[in-house]
Design an enzyme around this catalytic site. Structure first.
Site, PDB file in Angstrom:
ATOM      1  N   HIS A 105       0.832  -1.217   0.000  1.00  0.00           N
ATOM      2  CA  HIS A 105       0.000   0.000   0.000  1.00  0.00           C
ATOM      3  C   HIS A 105       0.856   1.252   0.000  1.00  0.00           C
ATOM      4  CE1 HIS A 105      -3.357   2.696   1.120  1.00  0.00           C
ATOM      5  NE2 HIS A 105      -2.459   3.268   1.915  1.00  0.00           N
ATOM      6  N   GLU A 106       1.879   1.281   0.850  1.00  0.00           N
ATOM      7  CA  GLU A 106       2.749   2.462   0.903  1.00  0.00           C
ATOM      8  C   GLU A 106       3.489   2.658  -0.416  1.00  0.00           C
ATOM      9  OE1 GLU A 106       2.307   4.529   3.147  1.00  0.00           O
ATOM     10  OE2 GLU A 106       1.105   3.204   4.401  1.00  0.00           O
ATOM     11  N   HIS A 109       1.490   4.546  -2.887  1.00  0.00           N
ATOM     12  CA  HIS A 109       1.616   6.007  -2.799  1.00  0.00           C
ATOM     13  C   HIS A 109       2.848   6.504  -3.556  1.00  0.00           C
ATOM     14  CE1 HIS A 109      -1.744   6.632  -0.207  1.00  0.00           C
ATOM     15  NE2 HIS A 109      -1.242   5.973   0.816  1.00  0.00           N
ATOM     16  N   HIS A 113       2.840   9.221  -6.758  1.00  0.00           N
ATOM     17  CA  HIS A 113       3.657  10.436  -6.887  1.00  0.00           C
ATOM     18  C   HIS A 113       4.478  10.418  -8.173  1.00  0.00           C
ATOM     19  CE1 HIS A 113       3.245  12.928  -3.249  1.00  0.00           C
ATOM     20  NE2 HIS A 113       2.931  11.813  -2.634  1.00  0.00           N
TER      21      HIS A 113
END
Length: 235
Positions: A105-106, A109, A113
């Protein structure tokens, strides 16, 4: 007999605040319970959260992002300013299904970006304004009440509403990161099909905390509008 302050003490709109707090508590308890459950199941491939993060970023062609350990539980996050993915005690060196899901999940991110995902660009852009608004909103509301100047109160409420706007923008960011993570885990084979259900449940439970926070803020905002709108109509 009128007692100063009794109106606020007996104000029925407190129900909105209580409802929001309970909703957040339930969501928090659910994510903790779900994470704990799937932390007991090791992934069949035996790869840790840190290894998963490294593999995902490498396969996505993303370099220059460090993977670091951070103390605590569920303190995982991606810091775009430092270009660092920080994974918690229960994720970094752990090979559980829950750890694999959170690490992925991280990394979702990070990919957002690097690929210019619009909602995360909007969220990043409004952070300074939202931070300022959150610091000034309640002082302005209290000041407006003290000096009896309604416009100052309304300005405070407007600034408080920025927090809700930020939370609404955050929802697609979090859901998209989880969606990316689950697709990557499934397509890459980092988790087997029977393990995907656990990862999905962990990430869904985490997403529910963001929904609960947004609803709680909306209820607080509604309470402010009801209180001061009603007071203004009496005046």
């Amino acid at each position: 007999m009128y007692i100063p302050g009794m109106y606020y003490y007996l104000d029925p709109t407190y129900v909105l605040v209580i409802a929001g707090a309970l909703l957040c508590m339930i969501a928090s308890a659910n994510v903790n319970r779900t994470f704990a459950k799937y932390s007991r199941y090791s992934s069949k491939r035996g790869i840790t959260g840190a290894q998963v993060a490294e593999m995902i970023l490498r396969n996505a062609g993303i370099s220059g992002v460090r993977i670091e350990h951070i103390s605590g539980d569920l303190t995982d996050h991606y810091d775009p300013r430092s270009n660092v993915v920080r994974l918690s005690d229960s994720v970094y060196g752990v090979s559980s299904i829950a750890a694999v899901g959170v690490a992925a999940h991280e990394c979702g991110h990070v990919i957002q970006h690097h690929r210019g995902y619009v909602p995360i660009k909007i969220r990043t852009a409004i952070v300074p304004v939202v931070n300022l608004g959150s610091k000034l909103s309640w002082p302005l509301i209290l000041l407006g009440v003290i000096i009896g100047y309604t416009d100052v109160v309304y300005l405070g409420i407007l600034l408080f509403a920025l927090t809700f706007v930020f939370q609404i923008v955050t929802l697609p960011v979090e859901f998209n990161a989880s969606g990316r993570a689950l697709r990557i885990l499934e397509e890459s084979g980092m988790l087997y099909q029977d393990e995907m259900r656990g990862a999905r449940r962990v990430l869904t439970a985490a997403a529910m905390t963001y929904i609960a926070a947004a609803v709680s803020t909306l209820l607080q905002l509604l309470r402010l509008v009801l209180i001061f709108g009603r007071r203004n109509s009496r005046d």
